[in-house]
Design a protein around this motif. Structure first.
Motif, mmCIF file in Angstrom:
data_model
loop_
_atom_site.group_PDB
_atom_site.id
_atom_site.type_symbol
_atom_site.label_atom_id
_atom_site.label_comp_id
_atom_site.label_asym_id
_atom_site.label_seq_id
_atom_site.Cartn_x
_atom_site.Cartn_y
_atom_site.Cartn_z
ATOM 1 N N PHE A 796 0.813 -1.221 0.000
ATOM 2 C CA PHE A 796 0.000 0.000 0.000
ATOM 3 C C PHE A 796 0.847 1.271 0.000
ATOM 4 N N LEU A 797 1.524 1.559 1.101
ATOM 5 C CA LEU A 797 2.231 2.834 1.233
ATOM 6 C C LEU A 797 3.399 2.663 2.188
ATOM 7 N N PRO A 798 4.648 2.779 1.708
ATOM 8 C CA PRO A 798 5.797 2.679 2.618
ATOM 9 C C PRO A 798 5.790 3.824 3.630
ATOM 10 N N LEU A 799 6.295 3.535 4.797
ATOM 11 C CA LEU A 799 6.318 4.528 5.864
ATOM 12 C C LEU A 799 7.463 5.506 5.613
ATOM 13 N N THR A 800 7.125 6.702 5.216
ATOM 14 C CA THR A 800 8.123 7.737 4.958
ATOM 15 C C THR A 800 7.958 8.948 5.856
ATOM 16 N N ASP A 801 6.871 9.020 6.599
ATOM 17 C CA ASP A 801 6.598 10.181 7.434
ATOM 18 C C ASP A 801 6.025 9.698 8.759
ATOM 19 N N LEU A 802 6.512 10.263 9.845
ATOM 20 C CA LEU A 802 6.008 9.873 11.154
ATOM 21 C C LEU A 802 4.553 10.283 11.348
ATOM 22 N N ARG A 803 4.077 11.219 10.554
ATOM 23 C CA ARG A 803 2.668 11.604 10.659
ATOM 24 C C ARG A 803 1.762 10.422 10.337
ATOM 25 N N ILE A 804 2.145 9.647 9.347
ATOM 26 C CA ILE A 804 1.347 8.469 9.000
ATOM 27 C C ILE A 804 1.377 7.461 10.130
ATOM 28 N N ALA A 805 2.539 7.267 10.724
ATOM 29 C CA ALA A 805 2.659 6.285 11.798
ATOM 30 C C ALA A 805 1.851 6.688 13.020
ATOM 31 N N ARG A 806 1.801 7.975 13.322
ATOM 32 C CA ARG A 806 1.082 8.429 14.508
ATOM 33 C C ARG A 806 -0.426 8.408 14.334
ATOM 34 N N THR A 807 -0.911 8.518 13.104
ATOM 35 C CA THR A 807 -2.350 8.684 12.888
ATOM 36 C C THR A 807 -3.012 7.490 12.220
ATOM 37 N N PHE A 808 -2.263 6.495 11.774
ATOM 38 C CA PHE A 808 -2.867 5.344 11.110
ATOM 39 C C PHE A 808 -3.677 4.544 12.128
ATOM 40 N N THR A 809 -4.907 4.214 11.767
ATOM 41 C CA THR A 809 -5.787 3.480 12.670
ATOM 42 C C THR A 809 -6.704 2.570 11.871
ATOM 43 N N PHE A 810 -6.898 1.356 12.379
ATOM 44 C CA PHE A 810 -7.839 0.403 11.792
ATOM 45 C C PHE A 810 -9.203 0.561 12.450
ATOM 46 N N SER A 811 -10.238 0.133 11.731
ATOM 47 C CA SER A 811 -11.585 0.138 12.279
ATOM 48 C C SER A 811 -12.343 -1.074 11.753
ATOM 49 N N LYS A 812 -13.605 -1.159 12.110
ATOM 50 C CA LYS A 812 -14.410 -2.311 11.748
ATOM 51 C C LYS A 812 -14.748 -2.308 10.264
ATOM 52 N N ASN A 813 -15.175 -3.481 9.789
ATOM 53 C CA ASN A 813 -15.743 -3.651 8.441
ATOM 54 C C ASN A 813 -14.788 -3.255 7.321
ATOM 55 N N GLY A 814 -13.503 -3.432 7.553
ATOM 56 C CA GLY A 814 -12.540 -3.221 6.479
ATOM 57 C C GLY A 814 -12.194 -1.780 6.209
ATOM 58 N N HIS A 815 -12.218 -0.920 7.211
ATOM 59 C CA HIS A 815 -11.868 0.490 7.053
ATOM 60 C C HIS A 815 -10.556 0.783 7.782
ATOM 61 N N ALA A 816 -9.866 1.790 7.279
ATOM 62 C CA ALA A 816 -8.675 2.322 7.935
ATOM 63 C C ALA A 816 -8.551 3.784 7.562
ATOM 64 N N LEU A 817 -7.778 4.512 8.346
ATOM 65 C CA LEU A 817 -7.671 5.955 8.138
ATOM 66 C C LEU A 817 -6.315 6.429 8.623
ATOM 67 N N TYR A 818 -5.787 7.473 7.961
ATOM 68 C CA TYR A 818 -4.555 8.105 8.400
ATOM 69 C C TYR A 818 -4.508 9.527 7.864
ATOM 70 N N LEU A 819 -3.618 10.321 8.414
ATOM 71 C CA LEU A 819 -3.428 11.700 7.986
ATOM 72 C C LEU A 819 -2.312 11.716 6.957
ATOM 73 N N CYS A 820 -2.684 11.856 5.677
ATOM 74 C CA CYS A 820 -1.691 11.785 4.609
ATOM 75 C C CYS A 820 -0.920 13.089 4.447
ATOM 76 N N SER A 821 -1.423 14.197 4.935
ATOM 77 C CA SER A 821 -0.728 15.477 4.903
ATOM 78 C C SER A 821 -1.252 16.300 6.078
ATOM 79 N N PRO A 822 -0.632 17.419 6.382
ATOM 80 C CA PRO A 822 -1.139 18.215 7.502
ATOM 81 C C PRO A 822 -2.575 18.700 7.322
#
Length: 962
Positions: A796-822
């Motif tokens: 999917f997306l290599p980890l290049t920014d700590l922002r992604i690592a801090r905000t990536f979260t899984f949820s139910k029913n096959g969803h996920a979310l992260y902050l791709c930019s400020p």
């Protein structure tokens, strides 16, 4: 030479300038008469062009460089904006000089000259039927005020209003009641596109207020520091937040509805509600409805008003954003919200009524020390003393508990101070308890890395870089505050080295950089992502204790830990960590050598559960599972949890059980399954609105925790205890399924070797329980539980920014979310059901609509030719338009379409092939001709030789001699 073409209401102008001073041109496409056109050049030249006759009717020369042009609705005048901040009005029949020239924001200086102003980038001249016309423009302010905020100016007669904007103005559009330019426009709003926002100004209300934007244009109003994503949340949760959010006071906005309309929603939507919670650097928390394609703000909570404003930041280690929210936890059933900053944690309860309360708070210290001197069994270490009535420790020894001389000011130093006194809180979330970490000897206490709250038990647990704290928020007291090594007791697998003194340096911002340790690179997840730890090497120095105090902490419970029942070690010794070459890699894991000294172990994961704590347990009991950065999982028992009215008075007994599990890498997530492999939900109270009767009996109705009854099982020597639960533990490298209470490991998994897990969570997809992992190399892995069968592996997306690592979260029913930019939140779906319906969920932005009827002109105006006439494309550019002037470029229509072009290209290819074959044939014939010519030359030479010989033979003979 110029060519003008009008097609599908779009204007295309091609111009070849013949004068050197004309470099570019500007066209006002909103021309009044479709037969007339204004072409403006940056040099100040303006051409009034007649489309029908294809001639320039008039030319104007402005004194300053031109920026924009705007027609008057009658078509007899137009207004221009210039680079010196001036506005000029021209009459179409008077090209020599402008009618009026004005500089709206220029003032006379001391020398009597006007102050220089910035260019007016764009101007709009709009008419009103029963009032003065409006002149709207951007820019034009004085240069000496260049530091001011960008603005939009509205001139209505003699009144001038300057609307300041928060960001740079990119462009603006005036919304009018009619699209016809030759009619009274009646403007009612200005849509202003800013560099980071979209603002709509109400022109029909006094003071020109802004419309409240229903779209999340200000998600980055304050930088986003954390986010949580909840899919398939309770159906009554979003309406509850919307009801309290709609009643929040919003001053300064227009009372009218949002004027921009259009588009249509998709035909399919998710059948369950979705919600996003974002924490910001200014301490605010926003709740968003993510059920539809767009986000909608539900409710905003400001946590900064709980604390006093910092007077100064002279204390070393003080954060630049002291109110920033780094961790969020919401219990959807009880609606309890827990938010944590760097060194403070806040617990909120949801209420639909206003209340005046004095915010209770606890000052807690978490520290661990190793003394060089040996323990002295003869000396009794004093028990900790309460700092005040709102803080303390029960059954535990805190680092500040000693009888050595300390000043009260030093002992109670915290990064923030809670406001005292009773304050009124509106409906929504109201503070229930605030916990503050105390500074020790003017040193930063370490950032909070994990937290968990259980409404059924009435307990709050949080950990930082040094240890763990458990708080009873019902009785407002601290039950346990210990360093991580003290949780092991005598079973500590790591030798603890004394800490070296550190300098008083302010913490660094880990959100924008990668921090390296002394022996290599570290994973950002263990020390940086959870809690945004400021420095991985920021360790505390040992305190100088009196020589007679030789007793280590937690000695009072050391005897209990020596009698621990079991230790289940799951450390995998096959292979070690491999560096994948990226900056996000680990240099240390829980499988480190036992000879290596450990100075710090952070708390990474906390889970309240009703589970088995030891192998011999026949029934479950409330407990807290603690995961550390070194891969250890410790179980803490919550013994004798009071029930009924005793919950308000009797203390909760907290003690480590002695059960330890060990994995490689920092612990990322833990969860529990029943014997059938189904997810066991976390126990929690159901939220209900308080009434007057409930407030009277609040204590009696609040204190009863939902502790399940113990099963009536009396195990004997002939009765074998069978496993009834599974616990799933995932670390940065491995995952394990442990059966309880036997503590066997039926399933295990090596998630990755060359990388590490950034985020992991146990989620439900189509009534199945799965383990979702986001790995630093960019792969998203999904495994079934409890068997760990691979279901999905996507790069999917290599980890290049700590922002992604801090905000990536899984949820139910096959969803996920992260902050791709400020400024952008990215939602992804890894479920085939959602991906198949994605096209139907998307709506259409542009829809066809009928244009309103054109305004009717008066009889005399049409009679004398003063009305507006229109020309279609054929009249402008067809045969009916007549012969163009000499030197005017014309458009030569090409025959046919794409099929004819394809046929022509195929015919051209065949002709080229035929010509090639003829050339080859001609070459062959020329070769044969060369051969025949050579043969004839040889025969001619032979004949010449024979003729010469015969001549020589008969040269001297007479005729009669033959």
């Amino acid at each position: 030479m110029a060519t003008i073409r009008i097609e599908m209401d779009q204007l295309w102008v091609y111009y070849q300038a013949t004068e050197k001073n004309i470099r570019s041109l500007k066209i006002d496409h909103k021309f009044h008469n479709t037969m007339k056109l204004l072409i403006g050049f940056e040099s100040g030249q303006i051409v009034h062009w007649d489309l029908k006759s294809k001639t320039a009717e008039c030319r104007y020369s402005a004194p300053e460089a031109l920026k924009s042009i705007s027609w008057h609705h009658e078509g007899k005048q137009f207004m221009c904006s210039h680079s010196d901040g001036s506005l000029t009005t021209w009459n179409t029949k008077a090209p020599l000089k402008p009618l009026t020239t004005m500089s709206p924001h220029a003032k006379l200086g001391k020398d009597g000259k006007q102050e220089p102003c910035k260019p007016i980038i764009k101007v709009e001249w709009k008419s009103v039927r029963n009032g003065e016309p409006l002149v709207i423009f951007s820019g034009g302010v004085a240069y000496e005020k260049s530091g001011r905020i960008p603005s939009i100016t509205v001139m209505n007669g003699k009144s001038t209003t300057v609307l300041e904007m928060e960001h740079t103005v990119v462009d603006f559009v005036v919304l009018c009641d009619t699209p016809w330019q030759h009619d009274f426009q009646e403007p009612y709003a200005i849509v202003v596109l800013l560099l980071n926002d979209l603002v709509v100004v109400d022109l029909t209300s006094t003071g020109y207020p802004c419309f409240e934007n229903p779209y999340p244009m200000d998600i980055h109003e304050s930088p986003v520091t954390s986010c949580q994503y909840y899919a398939d949340c309770p159906t009554n949760l979003i309406p509850a937040f919307y009801s309290v959010g709609s009643k929040q006071k919003r001053s300064g906005f227009s009372e009218k509805n949002w004027p921009v309309k259009g588009g249509v929603w998709g035909t399919a939507t998710c059948s369950y509600p979705e919600m996003i919670i974002t924490g910001h650097a200014d301490g605010s928390i926003k709740f968003w409805d993510a059920s539809a394609v767009t986000l909608q703000v539900l409710y905003k909570l400001k946590t900064a008003k709980i604390f006093e404003k910092p007077k100064n930041r002279s204390i070393d280690g003080q954060d630049e954003d002291p109110f920033a929210i780094y961790l969020l936890y919401l219990c959807p059933e009880s609606r309890q919200l827990c938010a944590a900053g760097a060194t403070h944690i806040m617990l909120f309860k949801f209420s639909r009524g206003e209340v005046a309360l004095d915010i209770p708070f606890l000052e807690i210290s978490i520290d661990y020390e190793v003394y060089d001197e040996l323990d002295s069994p003869e000396f009794e270490y004093p028990k900790p003393s309460l700092v005040n009535q709102q803080s303390g420790s029960m059954g535990s020894y805190s680092s500040n508990a000693s009888d050595c001389a300390k000043s009260d000011a030093t002992a109670s130093v915290t990064s923030l101070k809670v406001k005292t006194g009773s304050r009124k809180w509106g409906l929504g979330y109201q503070p229930e308890l605030v916990c503050l970490l105390k500074w020790l000897d003017s040193e930063h206490p370490g950032n909070i890395t994990s937290m968990s709250v259980n409404s059924s038990y009435g307990l709050l647990a949080f950990g930082n870089e040094s240890g763990l704290a458990i708080v009873d928020y019902v009785q407002k007291t601290c039950l346990l505050n210990l360093g991580t090594p003290d949780l092991y007791g005598s079973l500590d697998p790591y030798p603890r080295a004394p800490r070296s003194p550190r300098g008083k340096k302010p913490p660094q911002d880990n959100a924008n950089q990668v921090i390296h340790s002394e022996d290599g690179t570290r994973s950002p997840t263990s020390d940086q992502i959870n809690g945004v730890c400021m420095s991985p090497t920021g360790i505390k120095p040992r305190k100088q204790h009196p020589p007679e105090l030789k007793r280590t902490k937690f000695q009072g419970t050391r005897n209990k830990l020596q009698k621990a029942h079991s230790v289940a070690s799951m450390e995998d010794t096959n292979g070690g960590d491999k560096n994948d070459g990226s900056s996000f890699s680990r240099s240390r894991s829980s499988s480190m050598s036992s000879l290596e000294n450990v100075s710090r172990e952070a708390i990474q994961c906390l889970v309240f559960a009703d589970s088995y704590t030891r192998k011999t347990d026949a029934y479950t009991c409330p407990c807290l599972w603690v995961g550390t950065s070194l891969g250890s999982v410790l179980v803490i028992s919550l013994n004798a949890l009071p029930t009924g009215e005793q919950r308000l008075t009797e203390p909760v007994i907290v003690s480590p059980s002695g059960t330890i599990f060990r994995l490689k890498g920092a612990i990322k997530t833990m969860s529990f399954l029943d014997c059938n492999g189904l997810l066991i939900p976390t126990q929690s109270e159901q939220w209900k609105a308080e009434t007057k009767e409930d407030k009277k009996d609040k204590q009696s109705s609040r204190q009863a925790p939902a502790v399940p009854p113990r099963p009536k099982i009396s195990p004997t020597s002939s009765t074998e205890i069978c496993d009834r639960q599974y616990t799933v533990i995932c670390s940065e490298k491995q995952a394990r399924v442990v059966s309880l209470p036997s503590q066997n490991c039926p399933y295990k998994l090596r998630v990755t070797d060359a990388s590490f897990v950034v985020k992991a969570d146990i989620v439900t997809i189509r009534d199945s329980v799965c383990l979702g992992c986001y790995v630093a190399n960019g792969h998203v892995l999904i495994f079934s539980l409890p068997s760990f069968k691979p279901l999905l592996d996507v790069d999917f997306l290599p980890l290049t920014d700590l922002r992604i690592a801090r905000t990536f979260t899984f949820s139910k029913n096959g969803h996920a979310l992260y902050l791709c930019s400020p400024t952008e939140v990215q939602k992804i779906a890894y479920s085939s059901e959602i991906c198949d319906n994605l096209s139907e969920m998307l709506g259409d932005l542009f829809l066809p609509c009928e244009a309103p009827e054109a305004p009717k002109q008066g009889f005399f105006k049409n009679l004398f030719g003063g009305g507006v006439s229109t020309l279609d494309r054929e009249e402008l550019f067809g045969e009916a338009s007549g012969k163009g002037q000499r030197g005017l470029a014309t458009k030569l229509p090409g025959p046919g379409g794409l099929q004819q072009l394809t046929a022509q290209s195929g015919g051209a290819t065949s002709e080229i092939s035929r010509a090639k074959m003829l050339a080859i044939e001609r070459g062959e014939k020329l070769g044969d001709l060369d051969d025949k010519t050579a043969q004839m030359m040889a025969q001619a030479e032979s004949f010449a030789h024979a003729s010469h010989a015969m001549m020589q033979k008969y040269k001297d003979k007479k005729w009669y001699q033959f």
